[in-house]
Write an enzyme that holds these catalytic residues in place. Sequence first.
Site, short mmCIF file in Angstrom:
data_model
loop_
_atom_site.label_atom_id
_atom_site.label_comp_id
_atom_site.label_asym_id
_atom_site.label_seq_id
_atom_site.Cartn_x
_atom_site.Cartn_y
_atom_site.Cartn_z
N GLU A 46 0.84 -1.19 0.00
CA GLU A 46 0.00 0.00 0.00
C GLU A 46 0.88 1.26 0.00
O GLU A 46 1.85 1.36 0.77
CB GLU A 46 -0.87 -0.05 1.26
CG GLU A 46 -1.78 1.13 1.48
CD GLU A 46 -2.58 0.98 2.77
OE1 GLU A 46 -3.53 1.77 2.96
OE2 GLU A 46 -2.26 0.09 3.60
N LYS A 117 -9.15 2.51 -1.99
CA LYS A 117 -9.40 1.84 -0.72
C LYS A 117 -10.77 2.23 -0.20
O LYS A 117 -11.15 3.41 -0.26
CB LYS A 117 -8.30 2.22 0.28
CG LYS A 117 -8.33 1.47 1.59
CD LYS A 117 -7.10 1.81 2.43
CE LYS A 117 -7.03 1.02 3.72
NZ LYS A 117 -5.80 1.31 4.48
N CYS A 172 -5.42 -3.32 2.39
CA CYS A 172 -5.18 -3.40 3.83
C CYS A 172 -6.44 -3.50 4.67
O CYS A 172 -7.03 -4.57 4.80
CB CYS A 172 -4.31 -2.22 4.26
SG CYS A 172 -3.53 -2.50 5.88
#
Length: 641
Positions: A46, A117, A172
């Site tokens: 990330e 995200k 994540c």
Amino acid sequence: MRDGFISVAAGTPKIRVADCRYNAEQIFTLMREADKQGVKVLALPELCLTGYTCGDLFLQDTLLRGAEEGLQTILEATRNLEIVTALGLPVWDKWDNKLYNCAAIIQKGEILGLIPKVYLPNYGEFYEQRWFASGSGVEHGIELCGQHVSLCTNQTFACDTMPNLVIGVEICEDLWAPAPPSVELARKGATVILNLSASNELVGKADYRRSLVTGQSARLMCGYVYADAGEGESTTDVVFTGHNMIAENGTLLAERRFATGLTVSEIDVDRLIHDRRRTNTFTFGKEPPEIWRCGFTLPVEETRLTRYVSPSPFVPEDAAGRAERCEEILRIASLGLKKRLEHTGAKTAVVGLSGGLDSTLALLITALAMGMLNRPASDIVAVTMPCFGTTARTKSNAELLAERMGATLKIIDISQAVRRHFTDIGQNMENHDVTFENGQARERTQVLMDIANQTGGLVIGTGDLSELALGWCTYNGDHMSNYAVNCSIPKTLVRHLVAYLARDNAEKDEALHDVLEDILDTPVSPELLPAVQGEISQRTEDLVGPYELHDFFLYYMLRWGFPPRKIYRLALYALGKTYTPDVILKWLKTFYRRFFSQQFKRSCLPDGPKVGSAALSPRGDWRMPSDASAALWQAELETLE
């Protein structure tokens, strides 16, 4: 790529916080290294192009321009690489005036798509909502590096030349959320999920992270590639260790911590598709939103295998795991028999005892069931029936075993009865054909059934899963019983179960331990042909092949639906140091020939407990016509010559 294998990697470059030019060089260098190793799909951490720990620098135009320029550098440096790579960077969307934490999916100088995200942590040491907007519901295009690119969470990337390879991406915290994006991506066809992560290290966190990755891969029946940030991230308050993982359907294939570089393995997407195909609940429920699908191409070539393939897939290789597996199987099988004895009110359990492994295991399981019922072992009637092929060794072992177990022993020599039967049907005693062998097996079954009637009992079957697969049993002979306790236990595991109980009795009963050890050392044989100088003349594995091979073939054919070509390749990979290619192919042909021709015996099996993921009950796992043709499978086998 052939046979469904795709080489994947999780990579952690050594970076410098906010030095996009340096980070770009590290990234494309790692991409080139992955390409040299044959990797086709690569996940990087990330925000690795800038560093995850940039803080308020994410709001600086200089950093955002540097990230875009760094991505352009990577695209130009890797425009000749086939490898599909997902890397993290911040992306400023001028269209809606928001900054997104994104994964860029690139190949051969092209940006295939951007994934923002969804779940932004803002607790503890995390402050992502200070800088980024959630990508939830975002579905439009933007300009980046001179290319028009889709910015969308609901998109997958499908390989034109390997249809079962469909890539989905989450970032994540998305995995930590109650409803990870990967769920909808998998329901819409994604077989490999890439997770670009920057998960800092804490005591105990690695175990939790590992359980999330393996659990999600199992739940979604997917491959899961988890790439974590590592060296070079700021250590002002936290430390990142590059905890990279590759999992497949609940199994951790590869893992690495406290290091930069590549973690490589191969994901079998065909295996995943097979499991999804057989699990019809996989697509149940509310339909997920429409998924944008982008196509890409990879050259079709052989994938070099580095992942571990066990030569004995039914048997755990570490001692602790093997002991745990044995204990669980014995408990499941004995519970099944306990219920059947209770339900029928059977006064006895009748076991034909040959002095071989299968009947020994059946007796041991029956004794466990009797113990659960608080009934004496004398309620077990152990019947040994010597005939033309019985040796002194197996007869003695059968008698000693029954004695040490406390069973009621009956010794019934069936030689005279079989001779009389052969006279009645005109069978020459010198003709040792199939009638000579099967006549003995059926006589034994008749004796057992009649004794069960006499004593108000049930006949306990002794045949195992491997014998059922090969049809290595006599129809309406040892093929038949009232309850078959070994029916889903493969031969390679039978041996370990008996060995486990032998060790368990080493101190409790030395004599029982010794007889079990001798049974373990006795060659596997039906003992239906006359002994030669008192020794066993008929060795099963000389006739049908090594059970080690057949159990390997059975596992991958039955549990995973692999074609003959793929099973042969895996057998060479896992067992090639023990068997030559010619020997493996010979017995693989035997396996398919016997498996198809002997289905009629499996179509009318007695009841018995399923203990593992592979079984052949016609009422459970395996429904197959007895007259199905093996032509397609045999034709594929012929191409392996």
